[in-house]
Design an enzyme around this catalytic site. Structure first.
Site, PDB file in Angstrom:
ATOM      1  N   ASP A   8     -53.720  38.337  -9.427  1.00  0.00           N
ATOM      2  CA  ASP A   8     -53.541  37.204 -10.331  1.00  0.00           C
ATOM      3  C   ASP A   8     -53.531  35.931  -9.512  1.00  0.00           C
ATOM      4  OD1 ASP A   8     -53.366  38.357 -12.822  1.00  0.00           O
ATOM      5  OD2 ASP A   8     -51.283  38.956 -12.502  1.00  0.00           O
ATOM      6  N   ASP A  54     -35.156  14.012  -9.380  1.00  0.00           N
ATOM      7  CA  ASP A  54     -35.800  15.316  -9.552  1.00  0.00           C
ATOM      8  C   ASP A  54     -35.792  16.088  -8.220  1.00  0.00           C
ATOM      9  OD1 ASP A  54     -37.325  17.474 -10.169  1.00  0.00           O
ATOM     10  OD2 ASP A  54     -38.909  16.332 -11.189  1.00  0.00           O
ATOM     11  N   GLU A 100     -41.852  20.023  -7.174  1.00  0.00           N
ATOM     12  CA  GLU A 100     -42.847  19.158  -7.815  1.00  0.00           C
ATOM     13  C   GLU A 100     -42.383  17.705  -7.787  1.00  0.00           C
ATOM     14  OE1 GLU A 100     -43.661  20.714 -11.687  1.00  0.00           O
ATOM     15  OE2 GLU A 100     -44.254  22.656 -10.877  1.00  0.00           O
ATOM     16  N   ALA A 139     -35.741  22.594 -21.491  1.00  0.00           N
ATOM     17  CA  ALA A 139     -36.814  23.377 -22.062  1.00  0.00           C
ATOM     18  C   ALA A 139     -37.331  22.758 -23.350  1.00  0.00           C
ATOM     19  CB  ALA A 139     -36.313  24.792 -22.329  1.00  0.00           C
ATOM     20  N   THR A 158     -37.160  19.306 -24.280  1.00  0.00           N
ATOM     21  CA  THR A 158     -37.835  18.008 -24.153  1.00  0.00           C
ATOM     22  C   THR A 158     -39.102  18.094 -23.311  1.00  0.00           C
ATOM     23  OG1 THR A 158     -36.523  17.457 -22.231  1.00  0.00           O
ATOM     24  CG2 THR A 158     -35.660  16.744 -24.357  1.00  0.00           C
ATOM     25  N   SER A 185     -38.625  14.875 -17.827  1.00  0.00           N
ATOM     26  CA  SER A 185     -37.451  14.439 -17.067  1.00  0.00           C
ATOM     27  C   SER A 185     -37.681  12.980 -16.724  1.00  0.00           C
ATOM     28  CB  SER A 185     -37.288  15.286 -15.799  1.00  0.00           C
ATOM     29  OG  SER A 185     -38.373  15.053 -14.932  1.00  0.00           O
ATOM     30  N   ASP A 203     -46.859  41.952 -14.223  1.00  0.00           N
ATOM     31  CA  ASP A 203     -45.458  41.871 -14.613  1.00  0.00           C
ATOM     32  C   ASP A 203     -45.253  41.923 -16.122  1.00  0.00           C
ATOM     33  OD1 ASP A 203     -46.569  39.420 -15.036  1.00  0.00           O
ATOM     34  OD2 ASP A 203     -45.324  38.355 -13.588  1.00  0.00           O
TER      35      ASP A 203
END
Lengths: 650, 72, 294
Positions: free
Chosen positions: A340, A377, A381, A410, A412, A415, A550
């Site tokens: 994958d 943050d 990322e 989760a 909205t 950030s 998975d």
């Protein structure tokens, strides 16, 4: 020593020290749940004791080669007691007894050494199993009672079907499925992925939680799916302890060959006796047995089972649970790896690569806003956005102490930061930001959609950036190919293993990543059905295929593949269908498994070759002595000298 | 092989035969070092080490044991 | 590779014959080739070539008496029939070579890190059973066991004309020849059925002749039909397997390196089986002659 070093470096299996380096994860050194350190204390004492226990003929008879040695030892022991037991011997009885005794002694130790090899391998397996056992730590679980209240119990008392409630900060007590609630979970303990994962009911991967991971926000109701002691770890323990070990096909074939060789030499040695008698060079039974034992492949005969057990053990050290030795052996034969893209070839978290301004803004402006939105943050990322923004000469122009961070949730899917001057900067999924802007009375231009499409075409993920009602631009988050993968794929190619990348991305993105990673082939816009199709296609050409998976929809493909490795973070269905489960959920390990499988076979072949090649020397050591015994031929070299002298005289 | 005596030759060969097993235990447990080479390179390498080595090593080892053991 | 062994064998025989028997040479006072039992027309060189070829190819015709060859010749002719792969007669040589190749692949093939495959087909338990049974076990049983019985009762059964190491060669040659479908004789054994007239005249070699006829029958049948059956089964089981595609991870069997490995496997598995016999037969005889005892 068996150190399970947690520091990882992207190198190709540094075997000799046993510090099994895995590849290439962003993860650096944080504590992982499944890195048990096997205790080796007392291993050798136990193995020595075992070596003598295994002298039991009922154990020895399972190994034909060593059983011959066992019988030989008994016979030489008897002729030590009475040298004339099998016919009178001319030599001095005391001398003969000494020699026979010595031979008995050495043969006995040959047996003990062979048993010791097996016992050490088993002992290491047991130690590994104990270490695995110790990983199942106790945590306090809040069991949900039918009346809605909760009761605090130990996690080991949880049963399949129980429901537990976990809130932010809790350790999830057992493997299970989310039935209610949405929350982000830190799975870095098992995946090495520091970004939290969103968990919510109803989906495959998203709803499956693993014991030992930590919930970071909100709360979840979890349905426990496994009883304690029934999990995969327990199965693995049984396997590495050797209790359930059965011989693999190749091991059986090799045992057959060794048995035939033993039989051949038995005939040879048995017939040497009358032949030698005929030419007046009689030999004693002890010497014939010595000759036999020297010629039969005792080296490989004694080590064969140890090699097999050690192979299983090595897989266990990699935190991979194999359901059979056959699966480990099959790893060496793999022709095709089906991988994958996400998590295997690329890192799960993406890094900011570019700012794309829209609505007439400049790159610097986008960088400025993006930086403001990312100062709180802490995800990889977010950090990568800060780095990229600073490269674009952006700087924080407000007091961070006065500003408030707005965390990603989760719901909205955004950030950002509430600045001291009252402005709100946000970054997040393009749709979410669009909604935010509209709610602040802003308008969305078509430029944004163009930028969104452009980034998608490059295989990246677009993040929109806005301040209040104004959209400034898009951050291009790029997929990062794991470090060192290219070299490993090259190595695999040299070994004759083909790699196929599967991705849900479109053709263009897939080809970009495929080229960058150096895989041989890729399938874009792949559905779970494509996975099983590609496996069937390869298998119809006679190839052996390995894959990781998975999700529940991976289960058929995992079952179809010759080696199917399920991630521990995956669903129960996937784990049931696979023949291996990776406790660390690191799909890149598939590559290491191929080398472990090959290494197992190479070790077996190398020691067999060595053992058989040894025969030549042993022949030259012993055969002349049979002739020499009666003084007929003083020694080969001596005779050659005589020969030389004679031809010289001529 | 010019060993000291027939008796010494047999004892030496047997001692070698017994000792080679524990000597190879570490190799059996850790596995032969693996290098990602093509099959032919791997074969050449391993044949050289274990095939040729397997022919030569016991000659040397048996000779040494023969010299070391105390009786004729 | 087979050619190399063949040429080596011819040279060994020829040297033996050319140097002649030292005992005879000592009497003559000069070095002369060994011509005992040979047609003078063919001489030592052609006889050596023919002996090596006839035993190698399972031809069975002789143009000289192998019994009278020097030990080198005995060694070579015996080795030829023990291995059965130097050219090999009428197809069986190739078949045996294939079986040796299969075993070579099985042992060394593991060292490339894959379960062994030969001609693109996996070698599993069944193939190993057939191949190892075929070439490793049957031949020694057919040669060594009757040989050992005969030599255990040399007077009653064997009827050997030259006792000692040479006699051992005579007996073993007889069985090797039978088991390897050769049919040539080393000769010098009391193995022929006397004519009825001779029996009437009181000849007493019937017992040994009967033993030889029966025991070589056993060797012949075992040495011929068991391997042929095994080979057919082997071919059948190989043909039913799905071929495995060739990759750079596959063991190549068409290289010089692999040829060398096969030679090594033949040496260890085939030749060493019979080495004690050769040591007690021709090799011991050679030392004996060299030391002037013969």
């Amino acid at each position: 020593m068996l150190t399970d070093d947690i520091s990882r470096y992207p190198e190709f299996m540094q075997t000799p020290q046993g510090s099994n380096s895995l590849s290439s994860s962003s993860h650096t050194g944080a504590s992982r749940r499944h890195t048990p350190k096997a205790s080796m204390g007392g291993l050798y004492q136990r193995a020595i004791r075992e070596a003598f226990v295994k002298l039991n003929p009922r154990t020895e008879v399972k190994n034909p080669v060593m059983f011959i040695v066992w019988v030989g030892t008994i016979v030489t022991f008897l002729v030590t007691l009475d040298p004339n037991l099998f016919g009178t011997v001319q030599a001095d009885p005391a001398q003969q007894r000494l020699l026979n005794g010595l031979i008995t002694f050495i043969l006995f130790f040959t047996l003990v050494f062979a048993n010791f090899a097996e016992a050490v391998a088993e002992g290491r397996g047991k130690a590994q199993a104990d270490a695995l056992r110790s990983t199942r730590s106790d945590t306090i679980a809040r069991k949900l009672l039918p009346n809605g209240s909760t009761q605090e119990i130990s996690s080991t008392e949880l049963r399949r079907g129980d429901q537990v409630k976990v809130v932010a900060g809790d350790m999830i007590p057992a493997d299970g499925e989310v039935v209610k609630g949405v929350a982000s979970v830190d799975e870095s303990a098992i995946t090495g992925e520091s970004a939290p994962v969103l968990k919510q009911p109803g989906t495959d991967i998203m709803s499956s939680v693993t014991g030992g991971t930590r919930i970071l926000s909100d709360e979840l109701i979890i349905n426990v799916t496994s009883d304690p002691g029934q999990g995969f770890i327990d199965r693995m323990i049984a396997l590495v302890e050797g209790a359930e070990r059965s011989k693999t096909p190749n091991e059986i074939a090799l045992t057959v060959l060794l048995t035939v060789l033993t039989l051949v030499f038995l005939i040879v040695v048995a017939t040497v006796s009358p032949l030698a008698n005929y030419v007046q060079a009689p030999t004693t039974i002890a010497i014939l047995i010595s000759l036999l034992v020297a010629l039969i492949p005792t080296t490989i005969g004694g080590l064969l089972s140890a090699i097999g057990i050690a192979g299983m053990d090595r897989v266990a050290q990699f935190n991979v649970i194999a359901t059979s030795g056959r699966a480990v052996e099959a790893c060496g034969d793999i022709n095709t790896l089906v991988l994958d893209k996400t998590g295997t070839i690329t890192l799960g978290n993406r890094l900011a690569d570019q700012f794309i301004p829209v609505n007439g803004h400049t790159v610097e402006e986008v960088a400025q806003i993006a930086l403001a939105a990312s100062v709180f943050d802490e995800t990889p990322e977010g950090k990568s956005i800060v780095i990229l923004a600073e490269k674009n000469r952006a700087s924080v122009n407000f007091k961070t102490a006065d500003a408030t961070g707005v965390e990603f949730t989760a719901r909205t899917r955004m950030s950002g930061t509430d600045l001291p001057n009252g402005k709100e900067v946000r970054k997040g999924a393009v749709d979410a930001v669009k909604g935010f802007v509209r709610s602040r009375g802003g308008v969305v231009s078509t430029q944004l959609d163009e930028a969104y499409e452009r980034v998608s075409r490059l295989g990246g993920t677009p993040l929109a950036v806005c301040q209040d009602s104004e959209i400034y631009g898009v951050i291009y988050l790029k997929d990062i190919v794991k470090a060192g993968l290219r070299e490993r794929f090259d190595q695999l190619r040299r070994m004759g293993v083909k790699t196929i990348m599967l991705t849900g991305d479109n053709q263009i993105t897939a080809s970009v990543i495929a080229r960058e990673a150096g895989v041989d082939d890729f399938i874009a816009e792949a559905t779970p059905e494509d996975k099983i199709d590609v496996i069937r296609r390869e298998q119809s050409e006679g190839k052996l295929v390995a894959m990781t998976g998975d999700g529940t929809n991976d289960a058929p493909a995992l079952a179809q593949a010759n080696v199917g490795v399920a991630m521990n973070s995956g669903t129960q269905a996937a784990k049931e269908a696979a023949n291996m489960v990776d406790l660390d959920s690191d799909p890149t390990k598939l590559i290491d498994l191929v080398t472990i499988g090959k290494q197992l076979l190479i070790t077996r072949g190398a020691l067999t070759t060595f053992s058989i090649a040894n025969d030549i020397a042993k022949y030259f050591a012993i055969i002349p002595t049979i002739l020499q015994q009666q003084g007929l031929v003083p020694s080969i070299s001596c005779s050659l000298k005589v020969l030389d002298r004679q031809s010289f005289q001529r | 092989m010019q060993l000291k005596s027939p008796r010494s030759a047999i004892i030496s060969a047997l001692i070698y035969n017994a000792l080679i097993i524990p000597a190879l235990i570490p190799l059996a447990l850790k596995g032969v070092q693996f290098r990602p080479l093509t099959a032919n390179q791997l074969l050449r390498r391993n044949i050289l080490i274990f095939g040729l080595g397997g022919v030569i090593a016991p000659f040397i080892a048996i000779k040494i044991i023969d010299i070391l053991i105390p009786f004729a | 590779m087979v050619l190399a062994i063949y040429v080596g064998f011819i040279i060994t025989t020829a040297i033996g014959e050319y140097q002649g028997n030292p005992a005879v040479n000592a009497l003559l006072g000069e070095q002369a080739p060994n011509l005992e039992g040979k047609e003078v027309r063919f001489g030592w060189a052609q006889s050596a070539l023919f002996a090596t070829t006839t035993t190698g190819t399972m031809c069975g015709a002789v143009n000289s008496l192998h019994d009278s060859f020097m030990p080198n010749g005995g060694f070579v002719t015996l080795s030829n029939m023990f291995l059965q792969i130097v050219w090999g007669g009428q197809g069986t040589g190739t078949a045996y070579l294939f079986a040796y190749l299969l075993l070579a692949v099985f042992v060394t093939g593991l060292m490339v890190g894959r379960t062994p495959e030969f001609l693109g087909r996996k070698i599993e338990k069944r193939e190993v059973v057939l191949a190892s049974f075929l070439i490793l076990l049957v031949h020694p049983i057919a040669i060594l066991i009757p040989g050992a019985i005969a030599l255990a009762f040399p007077d009653q059964l064997a009827g050997i004309s030259n006792p000692g190491f040479h006699g051992l060669s005579q007996v073993i040659y007889e069985y090797a020849s039978a088991a390897a479908n050769n049919g040539s004789g080393f000769e010098g054994l009391g193995d022929s059925q006397p004519s009825p007239l001779a029996i009437a005249g009181g000849a007493s070699s019937t017992a040994t002749a009967l033993w030889w006829n029966l025991s070589t029958c056993f060797s012949l049948l075992a040495g011929r039909y068991i391997p042929i059956t095994a080979l057919l089964l082997l071919a059948e089981s190989m043909s039913r397997k799905q071929p495995v595609p060739l990759t750079s991870g596959t063991l190549r069997t068409d290289t010089g390196l692999f040829t060398g490995i096969t030679a090594g496997i033949i040496l260890v598995m085939g030749a060493l089986t019979f080495f004690p016999i050769l040591a007690l037969g021709p090799i011991a005889e050679a030392f004996q002659i060299a030391r002037g005892l013969g």
